[in-house]
Design a protein around this motif. Structure first.
Motif, mmCIF file in Angstrom:
data_model
loop_
_atom_site.group_PDB
_atom_site.id
_atom_site.type_symbol
_atom_site.label_atom_id
_atom_site.label_comp_id
_atom_site.label_asym_id
_atom_site.label_seq_id
_atom_site.Cartn_x
_atom_site.Cartn_y
_atom_site.Cartn_z
ATOM 1 N N GLN A 106 0.833 -1.198 0.000
ATOM 2 C CA GLN A 106 0.000 0.000 0.000
ATOM 3 C C GLN A 106 0.875 1.259 0.000
ATOM 4 O OE1 GLN A 106 -2.598 0.137 3.436
ATOM 5 N NE2 GLN A 106 -0.975 -0.475 4.825
ATOM 6 N N VAL A 132 -5.468 -1.761 -7.001
ATOM 7 C CA VAL A 132 -6.189 -1.202 -5.854
ATOM 8 C C VAL A 132 -5.705 -1.799 -4.535
ATOM 9 C CG1 VAL A 132 -8.492 -1.104 -4.773
ATOM 10 C CG2 VAL A 132 -8.246 -0.742 -7.236
ATOM 11 N N PHE A 133 -5.386 -3.098 -4.557
ATOM 12 C CA PHE A 133 -5.046 -3.865 -3.352
ATOM 13 C C PHE A 133 -6.189 -3.704 -2.343
ATOM 14 C CE2 PHE A 133 -1.965 -4.446 0.414
ATOM 15 C CZ PHE A 133 -2.090 -5.817 0.384
ATOM 16 N N SER A 157 -7.454 -9.217 -7.756
ATOM 17 C CA SER A 157 -7.579 -10.009 -6.530
ATOM 18 C C SER A 157 -8.928 -9.755 -5.853
ATOM 19 C CB SER A 157 -6.433 -9.672 -5.565
ATOM 20 O OG SER A 157 -6.761 -10.125 -4.268
ATOM 21 N N GLY A 182 -10.600 -8.159 -12.293
ATOM 22 C CA GLY A 182 -10.105 -8.793 -13.520
ATOM 23 C C GLY A 182 -8.728 -8.257 -13.878
ATOM 24 N N MET A 183 -8.215 -8.749 -15.001
ATOM 25 C CA MET A 183 -6.919 -8.275 -15.465
ATOM 26 C C MET A 183 -7.069 -6.821 -15.925
ATOM 27 S SD MET A 183 -5.143 -10.840 -14.851
ATOM 28 C CE MET A 183 -3.565 -10.797 -15.663
ATOM 29 N N ASP A 208 1.227 -4.519 -11.705
ATOM 30 C CA ASP A 208 2.449 -5.259 -12.092
ATOM 31 C C ASP A 208 3.395 -4.406 -12.939
ATOM 32 O OD1 ASP A 208 0.146 -5.497 -13.618
ATOM 33 O OD2 ASP A 208 0.832 -7.273 -14.669
HETATM 34 C C1 LIG Z 1 1.140 -2.357 -5.221
HETATM 35 S S1 LIG Z 1 -0.459 -3.070 -5.059
HETATM 36 C C2 LIG Z 1 -1.511 -1.672 -5.128
HETATM 37 C C3 LIG Z 1 -1.472 -0.876 -3.845
HETATM 38 C C4 LIG Z 1 -2.584 0.144 -3.746
HETATM 39 N N1 LIG Z 1 -2.449 1.188 -4.723
HETATM 40 C C5 LIG Z 1 -2.627 0.743 -2.342
HETATM 41 O O1 LIG Z 1 -2.309 1.900 -2.139
HETATM 42 O O2 LIG Z 1 -2.958 -0.008 -1.404
HETATM 43 C C6 LIG Z 1 -0.631 -3.824 -6.635
HETATM 44 C C7 LIG Z 1 -1.996 -4.453 -6.903
HETATM 45 O O3 LIG Z 1 -2.044 -4.722 -8.307
HETATM 46 C C8 LIG Z 1 -2.799 -5.878 -8.512
HETATM 47 N N2 LIG Z 1 -2.426 -6.431 -9.804
HETATM 48 C C9 LIG Z 1 -1.236 -6.957 -10.166
HETATM 49 N N3 LIG Z 1 -1.275 -7.357 -11.440
HETATM 50 C C10 LIG Z 1 -2.517 -7.073 -11.897
HETATM 51 C C11 LIG Z 1 -3.170 -7.243 -13.154
HETATM 52 N N4 LIG Z 1 -2.540 -7.797 -14.184
HETATM 53 N N5 LIG Z 1 -4.434 -6.823 -13.283
HETATM 54 C C12 LIG Z 1 -5.080 -6.257 -12.226
HETATM 55 N N6 LIG Z 1 -4.517 -6.075 -11.029
HETATM 56 C C13 LIG Z 1 -3.253 -6.475 -10.861
HETATM 57 C C14 LIG Z 1 -2.451 -6.782 -7.348
HETATM 58 O O4 LIG Z 1 -3.498 -7.715 -7.125
HETATM 59 C C15 LIG Z 1 -2.260 -5.783 -6.212
HETATM 60 O O5 LIG Z 1 -3.421 -5.700 -5.425
#
Ligand SMILES: C[S@@+](CC[C@H](N)C(=O)[O-])C[C@H]1O[C@@H](n2cnc3c(N)ncnc32)[C@H](O)[C@@H]1O
Length: 283
Positions: A106, A132-133, A157, A182-183, A208
């Protein structure tokens, strides 16, 4: 401590950085994961002060490290975080997330506040978040959006989004957030297919890292001229500045930063906050 000759860069960096962790502070876990740049400076200061020694072959090619200064002091980081006006709902979310796996992902409180201020300064109404996480940065944005505003919040997720949605509800902002499970690449393409080009004021990219170039191209179509794309983790815990670190992810972020620097479609500013945020204003 001295590690001479045979130690590789990552090994000695890991050893030294683990010694710099300060989990007892109020921002302990967040700091460990997100204050990479300062830790990197601190590492360089340790090297400069003779606490560690770099491999000779590598040392010969390195630029002189910066002089030790207050950036080496984790108290500065604590001081900055103590200046944040963090709403109670965000503090609660941060504390709940800190108990979860991956909590270091986060954004830091000052980054959340910074994003919120960008939204306010721009008078943004339509935003996108990629990654979003558990929702810290999304909530920071949604809280300052006008009631008519909308944040498209993308993550793959389901479990993370469930936490985020709980806090959107608690914060009274659910009506402003359109959660997309979704992706992210599919969601962004769908937005474009449904006439979203040029309709967004601000996008925050925090998913990512290897996919940043692809996300960026789509977001650049989605934001309006004068709109902003904010990219997180562009310092990648300071490793982008370390010529000894050549793993794929670090190199991809370096390449992306260099690409942004040359991209004439945007005005560009790499800001040293948290793990580094780039501001890309579409021309
Ligand atoms: C660094 S965290 C985000 C942190 C968030 N901005 C916060 O402040 O709490 C990265 C997020 O990207 C999501 N993620 C990674 N690859 C993804 C993809 N291909 N499509 C959608 N979400 C993705 C992960 O599930 C993870 O929750």
């Amino acid at each position: 401590m001295a590690i001479v000759g045979t130690a590789n860069a990552c090994l000695w960096r890991g050893i030294v950085l683990s010694g710099l962790r300060n989990p007892g502070t109020p921002f302990g876990r967040v700091q460990v994961a997100k204050c990479g740049q300062q830790r990197f400076h601190k590492l360089q200061c340790f090297a400069e002060q003779g606490h560690i020694e770099q491999p000779k072959s590598a040392r010969a090619n390195l630029p002189a490290p910066p002089k030790a200064n207050e950036l080496c002091d984790s108290r500065v980081i604590q001081y900055v975080q103590a200046q944040v006006r963090e709403p109670e709902i965000l503090r609660n979310l941060r504390e709940e997330t800190n108990k979860m796996h991956g909590s270091g992902m986060q954004v830091t409180p000052d980054q959340g506040q910074f994003l919120a201020m960008l939204v306010q300064l721009m008078g943004a109404e339509r935003c996108i978040e990629v990654g979003v996480f558990t929702g810290y940065s999304s909530l920071a944005v949604a809280l300052v959006l006008p009631d008519s505003g909308c944040l498209v919040a993308c993550d793959r997720s389901e479990a993370s989004l469930a936490v985020a949605q709980k806090y959107f509800k608690l914060g009274g902002v659910s009506h402003k957030v359109s959660v997309r499970l979704g992706m992210a690449i599919d969601t962004l393409n769908e937005l474009l297919e449904h006439g979203g080009a040029g309709r967004y004021d601000l996008a925050f990219l925090d998913a990512d890292k290897m996919m940043y170039p692809q996300y960026y191209e789509l977001l650049l179509q989605l934001v309006r001229p004068g709109g902003l794309i904010v990219v997180d983790n562009v310092l990648w815990h300071g490793t982008v500045a370390d010529p000894l670190v050549v793993d794929k992810r670090t190199q991809s972020i370096r390449d992306f930063n260099d690409f942004l620097l040359r991209d004439s479609r945007i005005d560009y500013n790499l800001v040293s906050i948290g793990d580094g945020m780039s501001l890309c204003r579409k021309r």
